[in-house]
Design a protein around this motif. Structure first.
Motif, mmCIF file in Angstrom:
data_model
loop_
_atom_site.group_PDB
_atom_site.id
_atom_site.type_symbol
_atom_site.label_atom_id
_atom_site.label_comp_id
_atom_site.label_asym_id
_atom_site.label_seq_id
_atom_site.Cartn_x
_atom_site.Cartn_y
_atom_site.Cartn_z
ATOM 1 N N PRO A 37 -2.636 1.763 1.749
ATOM 2 C CA PRO A 37 -3.487 2.667 2.543
ATOM 3 C C PRO A 37 -2.621 3.712 3.250
ATOM 4 C CG PRO A 37 -4.060 0.368 2.946
ATOM 5 C CD PRO A 37 -2.776 0.362 2.178
ATOM 6 N N SER B 78 -4.383 -3.934 4.719
ATOM 7 C CA SER B 78 -3.593 -3.579 5.899
ATOM 8 C C SER B 78 -4.204 -4.004 7.232
ATOM 9 C CB SER B 78 -3.364 -2.066 5.910
ATOM 10 O OG SER B 78 -4.604 -1.390 5.791
ATOM 11 N N PHE C 45 3.285 6.216 13.892
ATOM 12 C CA PHE C 45 3.902 6.260 12.548
ATOM 13 C C PHE C 45 5.161 7.113 12.474
ATOM 14 C CE2 PHE C 45 0.294 9.164 12.819
ATOM 15 C CZ PHE C 45 0.883 10.380 12.546
ATOM 16 N N SER D 66 -2.342 6.959 6.022
ATOM 17 C CA SER D 66 -2.836 7.878 7.060
ATOM 18 C C SER D 66 -1.669 8.738 7.500
ATOM 19 C CB SER D 66 -3.451 7.093 8.212
ATOM 20 O OG SER D 66 -3.842 7.962 9.245
ATOM 21 N N GLY D 67 -0.993 8.360 8.593
ATOM 22 C CA GLY D 67 0.182 9.112 9.026
ATOM 23 C C GLY D 67 1.407 8.855 8.165
ATOM 24 N N GLY D 68 1.369 7.792 7.381
ATOM 25 C CA GLY D 68 2.416 7.567 6.391
ATOM 26 C C GLY D 68 3.529 6.609 6.799
ATOM 27 N N GLY D 69 3.440 6.013 7.989
ATOM 28 C CA GLY D 69 4.483 5.072 8.394
ATOM 29 C C GLY D 69 4.521 3.842 7.502
ATOM 30 N N LEU D 70 3.349 3.351 7.154
ATOM 31 C CA LEU D 70 3.259 2.158 6.304
ATOM 32 C C LEU D 70 3.816 2.460 4.914
ATOM 33 C CD1 LEU D 70 2.218 -0.737 5.821
ATOM 34 C CD2 LEU D 70 -0.013 0.246 5.251
ATOM 35 N N GLU E 241 -11.153 -4.565 7.174
ATOM 36 C CA GLU E 241 -11.789 -3.351 7.663
ATOM 37 C C GLU E 241 -11.707 -2.277 6.567
ATOM 38 O OE1 GLU E 241 -8.376 -2.786 10.820
ATOM 39 O OE2 GLU E 241 -9.315 -0.832 10.445
ATOM 40 N N GLY F 135 -8.376 -1.180 5.405
ATOM 41 C CA GLY F 135 -7.682 -2.247 4.693
ATOM 42 C C GLY F 135 -8.168 -2.430 3.276
ATOM 43 N N SER G 15 -3.548 -6.401 12.133
ATOM 44 C CA SER G 15 -3.049 -5.347 11.239
ATOM 45 C C SER G 15 -1.525 -5.370 11.208
ATOM 46 C CB SER G 15 -3.530 -3.959 11.680
ATOM 47 O OG SER G 15 -2.681 -3.424 12.683
ATOM 48 N N PHE G 16 -0.989 -4.697 10.190
ATOM 49 C CA PHE G 16 0.468 -4.593 10.012
ATOM 50 C C PHE G 16 1.144 -3.862 11.160
ATOM 51 C CE2 PHE G 16 -1.083 -0.527 8.699
ATOM 52 C CZ PHE G 16 -0.093 0.336 9.152
ATOM 53 N N LYS G 17 0.363 -3.151 11.985
ATOM 54 C CA LYS G 17 0.942 -2.291 13.018
ATOM 55 C C LYS G 17 1.874 -3.051 13.964
ATOM 56 C CE LYS G 17 -1.117 1.949 12.666
ATOM 57 N NZ LYS G 17 -2.160 1.796 11.674
ATOM 58 N N SER H 50 -9.446 3.609 10.734
ATOM 59 C CA SER H 50 -8.013 3.485 11.035
ATOM 60 C C SER H 50 -7.160 4.470 10.249
ATOM 61 C CB SER H 50 -7.515 2.067 10.749
ATOM 62 O OG SER H 50 -8.093 1.151 11.652
ATOM 63 N N LEU H 51 -7.771 5.172 9.294
ATOM 64 C CA LEU H 51 -7.009 6.187 8.545
ATOM 65 C C LEU H 51 -7.246 7.585 9.096
ATOM 66 C CD1 LEU H 51 -7.437 4.991 4.827
ATOM 67 C CD2 LEU H 51 -5.694 4.362 6.506
HETATM 68 C C1 LIG Z 1 -2.674 2.558 10.745
HETATM 69 C C2 LIG Z 1 -3.343 1.924 9.621
HETATM 70 C C3 LIG Z 1 -3.159 2.386 8.303
HETATM 71 C C4 LIG Z 1 -2.351 3.612 7.971
HETATM 72 O O1 LIG Z 1 -0.998 3.511 8.359
HETATM 73 P P1 LIG Z 1 -0.098 4.832 8.494
HETATM 74 O O2 LIG Z 1 1.257 4.310 8.815
HETATM 75 O O3 LIG Z 1 -0.667 5.666 9.592
HETATM 76 O O4 LIG Z 1 -0.166 5.540 7.179
HETATM 77 C C5 LIG Z 1 -3.771 1.676 7.285
HETATM 78 N N1 LIG Z 1 -4.550 0.598 7.530
HETATM 79 C C6 LIG Z 1 -4.759 0.133 8.770
HETATM 80 C C7 LIG Z 1 -5.639 -1.049 8.948
HETATM 81 C C8 LIG Z 1 -4.158 0.777 9.858
HETATM 82 O O5 LIG Z 1 -4.368 0.301 11.090
#
Ligand SMILES: *Cc1c(COP(=O)(O)O)cnc(C)c1O
Length: 314
Positions: free
Chosen positions: A163, A291, A134, A165-169, A265, A268, A37-39, A218-219
């Motif tokens: 995608p 993602s 995030f 969730s917390g918005g960091g991406l 996933e 993603g 993942s991008f994380k 993951s969201l």
């Molecule tokens: C964490 C995650 C997201 C959401 O990222 P945020 O920065 O929390 O918005 C989206 N897709 C995948 C696969 C993630 O692991």
């Protein structure tokens, strides 16, 4: 800072989705990132930005899985200890992957917020550096390197589907893309139930949302009631947030596999789900960020062998 620690992922045109949407559509294959993942971008950037003495005492984080996995990997590469705290909702395959990277795993409670309490304790008692998934400037900057790559590869992009969730991406990509191309549109996509950022944007401030199981696990998780960065950035930079159903997410996972030969996933796949459902208005030249790929492969096999749901447009 993170060059050499992460891979520069491909941006590829998708013929099927382009034909379907009637506009050029590209996929950013960020699910091919190291750790799935991008994380890793944000985790590596935040870890490498710590001053060396602080870093040596180790890092600790709460995670729905992918950030923990990324941070565990970045920490092992840097030779520092990592403790990852998770709720019981996190799938077993993700927990095992983190252990395999040498990090210590603690399973606490049933929500991201429960896991966060353990993180706070470890950071207060042992002086470990707390790196949130995030809501941290260095994490957001790390995710923003995706935006820089998109601008290099497709400078005249019009819509980026991300995608959320917390918005960091989304915040990171939006900061990078909009500073070079202010007319670019950023669309956040999340699941219909349990989407904390969506509820918070509607309320005008971070609010709590009950966590429910979703294919887009993951969201899941809250935005944090004391959110400092990502809520306001998303509020100010996002052009629209759209919600996709579980059926749509399953269809998108299946589509990615059968038409594009990509294992993604649920989280993603939500961008593909939104486009296929006709939820992106006047998309123009569009990039969909894939993602992550960290799905249980038995679950994946079930989903891709299932019958596609009715191809109705929302
Ligand atoms: C964490 C995650 C997201 C959401 O990222 P945020 O920065 O929390 O918005 C989206 N897709 C995948 C696969 C993630 O692991």
């Amino acid at each position: 800072m993170i060059a050499g620690h992460v891979v520069r992922t491909p941006l590829v045109p998708t013929i099927t989705l382009s034909n379907d949407a009637g506009v050029p559509v590209h996929l950013k294959l960020e699910h091919q990132q190291v750790t799935g993942s991008f994380k890793l971008r944000g985790a590596a950037n935040a870890l490498l930005s710590l001053d060396p003495e602080r870093r040596a005492r180790g890092v600790v984080a709460a995670s729905t899985g992918n950030f923990g996995r990324a941070l565990a990997f970045a920490a092992s590469q840097a030779g520092v200890p990592a403790v990852i705290c998770m709720s019981k909702l996190v799938p077993g395959n993700k927990v095992e992957a983190i252990r395999a990277l040498g990090a210590e795993v603690r399973i606490v409670g049933t929500s991201q917020d429960d896991a966060q309490e353990e993180v706070d304790r470890l950071s207060a008692e042992h002086g470990m550096a707390m790196l949130p998934p995030f809501d941290h400037a260095d994490v957001i900057a790390g995710q923003g390197t995706i935006g820089l790559e998109l601008l290099e590869d497709l400078p005249d992009l019009e819509t980026v589907v991300v995608p959320l969730s917390g918005g960091g991406l989304l915040a990171g990509i939006a900061l990078a893309v909009k500073s070079a191309n202010p007319r670019a549109r950023l669309i956040g996509v999340t699941m219909e139930r349990g989407a904390a950022m969506h509820a918070s944007l509607r309320a005008g401030m971070p609010v709590l949302v009950e966590e429910v199981e979703s294919l887009a696990d993951s969201l899941g998780g809250g935005v944090g009631l004391a959110n400092r960065h990502s809520f306001t950035l998303v509020r100010d930079l996002v052009d629209d947030v759209v919600l996709v159903s579980e059926t749509r997410i399953a269809d998108a996972i299946r589509f990615a596999y059968r038409q594009e030969q990509q294992v993604v996933e649920g989280a993603g796949a939500v961008g593909i789900a939104a486009l296929m459902a006709g939820l992106i208005e006047r998309p123009g030249r569009t990039i969909i960020v894939l993602s992550g790929r960290n799905i249980d492969m038995n679950r994946h096999a079930e989903i891709v062998s299932g019958q596609p749901a009715e191809a109705t447009r929302a």
